[in-house]
Write a protein that holds these residues in place. Structure first.
Motif, PDB file in Angstrom:
ATOM      1  N   MET A   1       0.738  -1.100   0.053  1.00  0.00           N
ATOM      2  CA  MET A   1      -0.189   0.157   0.117  1.00  0.00           C
ATOM      3  C   MET A   1       1.033   1.224  -0.040  1.00  0.00           C
ATOM      4  O   MET A   1       1.834   1.378   0.674  1.00  0.00           O
ATOM      5  N   ARG A   2       0.569   2.121  -0.623  1.00  0.00           N
ATOM      6  CA  ARG A   2       1.517   3.488  -0.915  1.00  0.00           C
ATOM      7  C   ARG A   2       0.792   4.309   0.469  1.00  0.00           C
ATOM      8  O   ARG A   2      -0.035   4.294   1.036  1.00  0.00           O
ATOM      9  N   ASP A  42       6.690   8.007  -6.207  1.00  0.00           N
ATOM     10  CA  ASP A  42       6.466   7.500  -7.510  1.00  0.00           C
ATOM     11  C   ASP A  42       5.456   8.253  -8.175  1.00  0.00           C
ATOM     12  O   ASP A  42       5.678   8.399  -9.391  1.00  0.00           O
ATOM     13  N   ALA A  43       5.019   9.351  -7.569  1.00  0.00           N
ATOM     14  CA  ALA A  43       3.996  10.125  -8.018  1.00  0.00           C
ATOM     15  C   ALA A  43       3.736  11.389  -7.176  1.00  0.00           C
ATOM     16  O   ALA A  43       4.009  11.368  -5.920  1.00  0.00           O
ATOM     17  N   LEU A  44       3.395  12.689  -7.819  1.00  0.00           N
ATOM     18  CA  LEU A  44       3.009  13.704  -7.130  1.00  0.00           C
ATOM     19  C   LEU A  44       1.509  14.111  -7.020  1.00  0.00           C
ATOM     20  O   LEU A  44       0.818  13.364  -8.013  1.00  0.00           O
ATOM     21  N   LEU A  45       0.806  14.304  -5.691  1.00  0.00           N
ATOM     22  CA  LEU A  45      -0.408  14.435  -5.546  1.00  0.00           C
ATOM     23  C   LEU A  45      -0.692  16.045  -5.258  1.00  0.00           C
ATOM     24  O   LEU A  45      -0.051  16.345  -4.326  1.00  0.00           O
ATOM     25  N   LEU A  46      -1.409  16.833  -6.023  1.00  0.00           N
ATOM     26  CA  LEU A  46      -1.141  18.215  -5.922  1.00  0.00           C
ATOM     27  C   LEU A  46      -2.546  18.790  -6.223  1.00  0.00           C
ATOM     28  O   LEU A  46      -3.354  18.516  -6.746  1.00  0.00           O
ATOM     29  N   ASP A  96     -14.746  12.658  -6.603  1.00  0.00           N
ATOM     30  CA  ASP A  96     -14.830  12.512  -5.313  1.00  0.00           C
ATOM     31  C   ASP A  96     -12.940  12.253  -4.990  1.00  0.00           C
ATOM     32  O   ASP A  96     -12.614  11.027  -5.208  1.00  0.00           O
ATOM     33  N   VAL A  97     -12.608  13.271  -4.659  1.00  0.00           N
ATOM     34  CA  VAL A  97     -11.091  13.389  -4.565  1.00  0.00           C
ATOM     35  C   VAL A  97     -10.608  12.315  -3.423  1.00  0.00           C
ATOM     36  O   VAL A  97      -9.814  11.375  -3.547  1.00  0.00           O
ATOM     37  N   PRO A  98     -11.216  12.252  -1.987  1.00  0.00           N
ATOM     38  CA  PRO A  98     -10.735  11.435  -1.283  1.00  0.00           C
ATOM     39  C   PRO A  98     -10.823   9.924  -1.662  1.00  0.00           C
ATOM     40  O   PRO A  98     -10.359   9.266  -1.365  1.00  0.00           O
ATOM     41  N   ALA A  99     -12.040   9.747  -2.176  1.00  0.00           N
ATOM     42  CA  ALA A  99     -12.140   8.281  -3.032  1.00  0.00           C
ATOM     43  C   ALA A  99     -11.121   8.083  -3.795  1.00  0.00           C
ATOM     44  O   ALA A  99     -10.514   6.768  -4.020  1.00  0.00           O
ATOM     45  N   ALA A 100     -10.798   9.144  -4.795  1.00  0.00           N
ATOM     46  CA  ALA A 100      -9.585   8.818  -5.723  1.00  0.00           C
ATOM     47  C   ALA A 100      -8.294   8.411  -5.175  1.00  0.00           C
ATOM     48  O   ALA A 100      -7.666   7.562  -5.707  1.00  0.00           O
ATOM     49  N   VAL A 101      -8.123   9.181  -3.940  1.00  0.00           N
ATOM     50  CA  VAL A 101      -6.919   8.952  -3.379  1.00  0.00           C
ATOM     51  C   VAL A 101      -6.751   7.803  -2.400  1.00  0.00           C
ATOM     52  O   VAL A 101      -5.750   6.987  -2.639  1.00  0.00           O
ATOM     53  N   THR A 102      -7.787   7.219  -2.080  1.00  0.00           N
ATOM     54  CA  THR A 102      -8.030   6.157  -1.327  1.00  0.00           C
ATOM     55  C   THR A 102      -7.454   4.935  -2.311  1.00  0.00           C
ATOM     56  O   THR A 102      -6.851   3.996  -2.013  1.00  0.00           O
ATOM     57  N   GLY A 109       3.418   0.588  -5.473  1.00  0.00           N
ATOM     58  CA  GLY A 109       4.229   1.892  -5.855  1.00  0.00           C
ATOM     59  C   GLY A 109       4.707   2.215  -4.602  1.00  0.00           C
ATOM     60  O   GLY A 109       4.354   2.045  -3.684  1.00  0.00           O
ATOM     61  N   GLY A 110       5.337   3.404  -4.785  1.00  0.00           N
ATOM     62  CA  GLY A 110       5.956   4.281  -3.825  1.00  0.00           C
ATOM     63  C   GLY A 110       4.946   5.117  -3.266  1.00  0.00           C
ATOM     64  O   GLY A 110       4.016   5.226  -3.877  1.00  0.00           O
ATOM     65  N   ASP A 111       5.391   6.224  -2.464  1.00  0.00           N
ATOM     66  CA  ASP A 111       4.825   7.341  -2.205  1.00  0.00           C
ATOM     67  C   ASP A 111       4.090   8.024  -3.070  1.00  0.00           C
ATOM     68  O   ASP A 111       4.820   8.245  -4.079  1.00  0.00           O
TER      69      ASP A 111
END
Length: 180
Positions: A1-2, A42-46, A96-102, A109-111
């Protein structure tokens, strides 16, 4: 889990906006810390505002240690309700951003590294989606400007998990959610 790692520059009074005040406190130590954190992800979340600022600046940047290449090549997940033409390796999270981030956290993958993005950080805190909050605290008082935490921020209890101090006086204070 990331994991979701939020990394935010703040002044002593909590201002995060227009962080030109960070420049005198950024040295080789801070650069090494920033590089380590970027290369662990592994990716940015912005959020949209941070994404737009980064997307206008980073594509033209170069350096000798590969930081700019990494920033430019990484996938970016952007929380937005107004943008509709992704560029700079971006995927827009428009629902739904929280659902997408979940869902992103459940992938291999990485962080997922969040830079700035105060509104997004508060949303993720509200939904208990941040695994580590890194506050890059600078010995500056701005007095005015957008603050990371306001009266509308969600209530959260965090536990300190480490501090990294730089010779310039800036410090990175790392926190994890307290046991629930």
């Amino acid at each position: 889990m990331r994991k979701v790692i939020a990394s935010v520059y703040v002044t002593l009074d909590g201002v995060m906006e227009s962080p030109a005040w960070t420049a005198p406190y950024f040295n080789d130590e801070a650069a090494a810390f920033a590089r380590s954190q970027l290369f662990a992800a592994d990716a940015l979340l912005l959020g949209r505002v941070t994404y737009q600022g980064f997307a206008s600046a980073w594509p033209s940047m170069t350096d000798d240690d590969g930081f700019a290449d990494r920033m430019n090549a990484m996938p970016k997940y952007v929380a937005t309700t107004t943008l509709n033409a992704p560029e700079w390796n971006a995927t827009f999270l428009t629902g739904d951003v929280p659902a997408a981030v979940t869902e992103l956290k459940q992938q291999d993958g990485g962080d997922l590294l969040v830079y700035g993005s105060g509104d997004l950080v508060n949303t993720l805190l509200k939904h208990e989606l941040i695994d580590e909050l890194r506050l890059w605290t600078h010995p500056v008082i701005e007095g005015a400007g957008k603050r990371l935490f306001t009266e509308t921020s969600p209530k959260a209890t965090l536990q300190p998990i480490g501090t990294t101090a730089f010779s310039t006086g800036a410090q990175v204070h790392a926190f994890a959610p307290a046991a629930r």
